[in-house]
Design an enzyme around this catalytic site. Sequence first.
Site, mmCIF file in Angstrom:
data_model
loop_
_atom_site.group_PDB
_atom_site.id
_atom_site.type_symbol
_atom_site.label_atom_id
_atom_site.label_comp_id
_atom_site.label_asym_id
_atom_site.label_seq_id
_atom_site.Cartn_x
_atom_site.Cartn_y
_atom_site.Cartn_z
ATOM 1 N N HIS A 1 39.610 16.196 -10.169
ATOM 2 C CA HIS A 1 40.320 15.549 -11.277
ATOM 3 C C HIS A 1 40.288 14.028 -11.176
ATOM 4 C CE1 HIS A 1 43.961 15.675 -8.545
ATOM 5 N NE2 HIS A 1 44.172 14.511 -9.121
ATOM 6 N N ASP B 1 39.403 22.237 -7.458
ATOM 7 C CA ASP B 1 39.649 20.801 -7.620
ATOM 8 C C ASP B 1 39.076 20.021 -6.434
ATOM 9 O OD1 ASP B 1 40.547 18.421 -8.633
ATOM 10 O OD2 ASP B 1 42.637 18.718 -8.015
ATOM 11 N N SER C 1 46.156 11.595 -4.812
ATOM 12 C CA SER C 1 45.134 12.567 -5.188
ATOM 13 C C SER C 1 43.794 12.261 -4.540
ATOM 14 C CB SER C 1 44.954 12.571 -6.707
ATOM 15 O OG SER C 1 46.020 13.211 -7.340
#
EC number: 3.4.21.4
Length: 258
Positions: free
Chosen positions: A74, A120, A215
């Site tokens: 992402h 992911d 992230s």
Amino acid sequence: MNKVILRILALLFLLGIGAVSAQPDGRIVGGADTTNYHTKYVVQLRRRSSPSSSYAQTCGGCILDAVTIATAAHCVYNREAENFLVVAGDDSRGGMSGVVVRVSKLIPHELYNATIMDNDIALVIVDPPLPLASSSTMEAIEIAAEQPAVGVQATISGWGYTKENGLSSDQLQQVNVPVVDSEKCQEAYYWRPISEGMLCAGLSEGGKDACQGDSGGPLVVANKLAGIVSWGEGCARPNYPGVYANVAYFKDWIASRV
């Protein structure tokens, strides 16, 4: 409560949860300052929104070899490689004392699902290669061969918020959290599947977690890359562990692309 209401509530939960990169900047929740002496494998992904804009740290990543960085899908999905830089060997967010290299290719997992955050994981290819052999401030990290056992302590590193919607910090942060049983994690996130490609870690009482801006950063167990920061319900909330890409599950995928 009838089934229709339950479905509506589940949908509202689903719409309300997002990837932890939704609001970049900041630091780990419940952690402490660290230096790249202890985290030589951690890098910053800096992105510009257009060729005329400046670069800003948006995600973390970790060094697999001189040209390959692991991060979350992402972080790079539907983005252009030319708009990214990788900064290695610098524990200060926004600092320029490390090695800065351009990105030549982005490889998000081809089955990445942005709705449920499955698969992911992504690889970032840099050019020129990082000077690992001659550097004392950066090194590659080995991939975990198998998923870590429940209860094992894992270390998260990153520049994410200190709390939900909190203030930012320039210094790299670290925090330790235990690996959580996948079934218990699924009970917490009953509205979204916890797949084999996901790994959960956190404290039942909350207080320690990754957050926005972390992230793509690493979850490390026994000096090996076990997870990649992916998503969660808020940050460090009780009974909601953080969810990570389960790196051991993707080891063959990684090997086929490096």
